[in-house]
Scaffold this active site. Sequence first.
Site, short mmCIF file in Angstrom:
data_model
loop_
_atom_site.label_atom_id
_atom_site.label_comp_id
_atom_site.label_asym_id
_atom_site.label_seq_id
_atom_site.Cartn_x
_atom_site.Cartn_y
_atom_site.Cartn_z
N ALA A 120 -78.41 75.31 82.86
CA ALA A 120 -78.38 76.21 81.81
C ALA A 120 -76.94 76.24 81.07
O ALA A 120 -76.78 76.05 79.91
CB ALA A 120 -79.06 77.49 81.87
N GLU A 121 -76.18 76.23 81.89
CA GLU A 121 -74.75 76.48 81.54
C GLU A 121 -74.28 75.07 80.58
O GLU A 121 -73.82 74.90 79.62
CB GLU A 121 -73.63 76.28 82.55
CG GLU A 121 -73.92 77.71 83.47
CD GLU A 121 -72.51 77.75 84.87
OE1 GLU A 121 -71.61 77.43 84.62
OE2 GLU A 121 -72.94 77.97 85.73
N ASN A 181 -64.86 81.60 77.74
CA ASN A 181 -65.25 81.27 79.05
C ASN A 181 -66.54 81.22 79.48
O ASN A 181 -67.32 81.93 78.87
CB ASN A 181 -64.42 82.43 79.88
CG ASN A 181 -64.67 82.26 81.39
OD1 ASN A 181 -64.47 81.02 81.90
ND2 ASN A 181 -64.99 83.03 82.11
N HIS A 215 -69.17 82.01 82.39
CA HIS A 215 -69.36 82.56 83.63
C HIS A 215 -71.01 82.64 84.30
O HIS A 215 -72.01 82.82 83.23
CB HIS A 215 -69.24 84.25 83.55
CG HIS A 215 -69.19 84.79 85.04
ND1 HIS A 215 -68.36 84.60 85.87
CD2 HIS A 215 -70.11 85.72 85.55
CE1 HIS A 215 -68.53 85.35 86.82
NE2 HIS A 215 -69.81 85.77 86.70
N GLY A 223 -65.76 70.15 86.99
CA GLY A 223 -65.52 69.90 85.53
C GLY A 223 -67.12 69.43 85.17
O GLY A 223 -66.93 68.93 83.86
N SER A 280 -73.39 83.25 80.70
CA SER A 280 -72.84 83.91 79.58
C SER A 280 -71.62 82.99 79.05
O SER A 280 -70.61 82.64 79.75
CB SER A 280 -72.41 85.45 79.99
OG SER A 280 -73.52 85.91 80.54
N ARG A 336 -57.94 80.37 87.74
CA ARG A 336 -56.64 81.02 87.77
C ARG A 336 -57.08 82.36 86.86
O ARG A 336 -57.25 82.34 85.69
CB ARG A 336 -55.50 80.31 86.97
CG ARG A 336 -55.18 79.06 87.99
CD ARG A 336 -54.78 79.54 89.26
NE ARG A 336 -53.46 80.38 89.50
CZ ARG A 336 -53.03 80.92 90.63
NH1 ARG A 336 -53.90 80.77 91.75
NH2 ARG A 336 -51.91 81.76 90.57
N ARG A 356 -46.79 83.65 87.57
CA ARG A 356 -47.85 83.24 86.86
C ARG A 356 -47.24 83.04 85.69
O ARG A 356 -47.72 82.26 84.76
CB ARG A 356 -48.70 84.40 86.76
CG ARG A 356 -49.92 84.23 87.76
CD ARG A 356 -50.83 85.52 87.75
NE ARG A 356 -51.47 85.93 89.13
CZ ARG A 356 -52.62 85.15 89.52
NH1 ARG A 356 -53.20 84.42 88.66
NH2 ARG A 356 -53.03 85.57 90.52
N ASP A 375 -63.72 88.23 83.45
CA ASP A 375 -65.07 87.82 83.07
C ASP A 375 -65.58 88.97 82.20
O ASP A 375 -66.89 89.35 82.24
CB ASP A 375 -66.13 87.88 84.36
CG ASP A 375 -65.82 86.31 85.27
OD1 ASP A 375 -65.19 85.61 84.68
OD2 ASP A 375 -65.83 86.70 86.47
C1 GRF Z 1 -69.49 77.01 86.63
O1 GRF Z 1 -70.79 77.73 87.17
C2 GRF Z 1 -68.96 78.12 85.93
O2 GRF Z 1 -69.63 78.70 85.28
C3 GRF Z 1 -67.94 78.77 86.89
O3 GRF Z 1 -67.51 77.83 87.82
C4 GRF Z 1 -68.55 76.62 87.80
C5 GRF Z 1 -67.72 75.53 87.49
O4 GRF Z 1 -68.62 74.34 87.47
N1 GRF Z 1 -66.94 79.42 86.26
P1 GRF Z 1 -67.97 72.91 86.84
O5 GRF Z 1 -66.41 72.69 87.41
O6 GRF Z 1 -67.96 73.26 85.37
O7 GRF Z 1 -68.82 71.94 87.08
#
Ligand code: GRF
Length: 217
Positions: free
Chosen positions: A172-173, A106, A108, A11, A135, A90, A64, A144
């Site tokens: 960077a995220e 989202n 990625h 998270g 991204s 999921r 699902r 994705d």
């Molecule tokens: C991140 O790298 C995200 O881009 C990918 O999974 C990872 C999740 O990390 N989908 P976190 O749970 O946000 O720390």
Amino acid sequence: MKIGILISGRGSNMQALVEACKAPDYPAEAAVVISNRPDALGLEYARYSGIPALVVDHKAYASRTDFEVDLHAALKDHGVELVCNAGFMRLLTKGFVDKWRDRQINIHPSLLPAYKGLHSHERAIAEGVKITGCSVHFVRTEMDSGPIIAQAAVQVLAHDEPGDLAARVLQAEHKLYPHALRLVAEGRTRITGNIVTIDGESTPSPVLFSPGLYPPG
Ligand code: GRF
């Protein structure tokens, strides 16, 4: 704009969004955090921050679709207007994706459309790419994929192990996701087919940045 954040684990991206939402001029508010896994570490941080944190455990459902009925209801119950997937692991069915079309984003860890799916960093290193990144995109049914809102570029260094690269991209995220969410929550994103344009876009563009392409050493 009220956001619901979907997580499955650590998270840290959820945390970056929640921290951004605390700024008085930020245009989004974290209304709920939902995990599909009861043991997701991120739940603790959300609770500590005083944000409703729920578990909708996919293992408790026969299908699902049944899982998604409760997920959708939980988001609606909290007045969510935009869903932010943040390490949510999921796959969602067309029914759910269509309900939140253009209202679900989202993050990625690659420069899409490269390296969709799992193990993005391993594959980037194995193929010798010199720049990768992350991204943020609107969610469509195919994993994705979907209109790209913003991207950040990150250098692949010689001798990087996947974990090294993942850590650098993650930094960077944590900058990119709050930035992209701001653009969406301010109502500045326009989607035409697969293309996102940003109202009032300036030069340099607010949707691409590259933190530390040339780090020392
Ligand atoms: C991140 O790298 C995200 O881009 C990918 O999974 C990872 C999740 O990390 N989908 P976190 O749970 O946000 O720390």
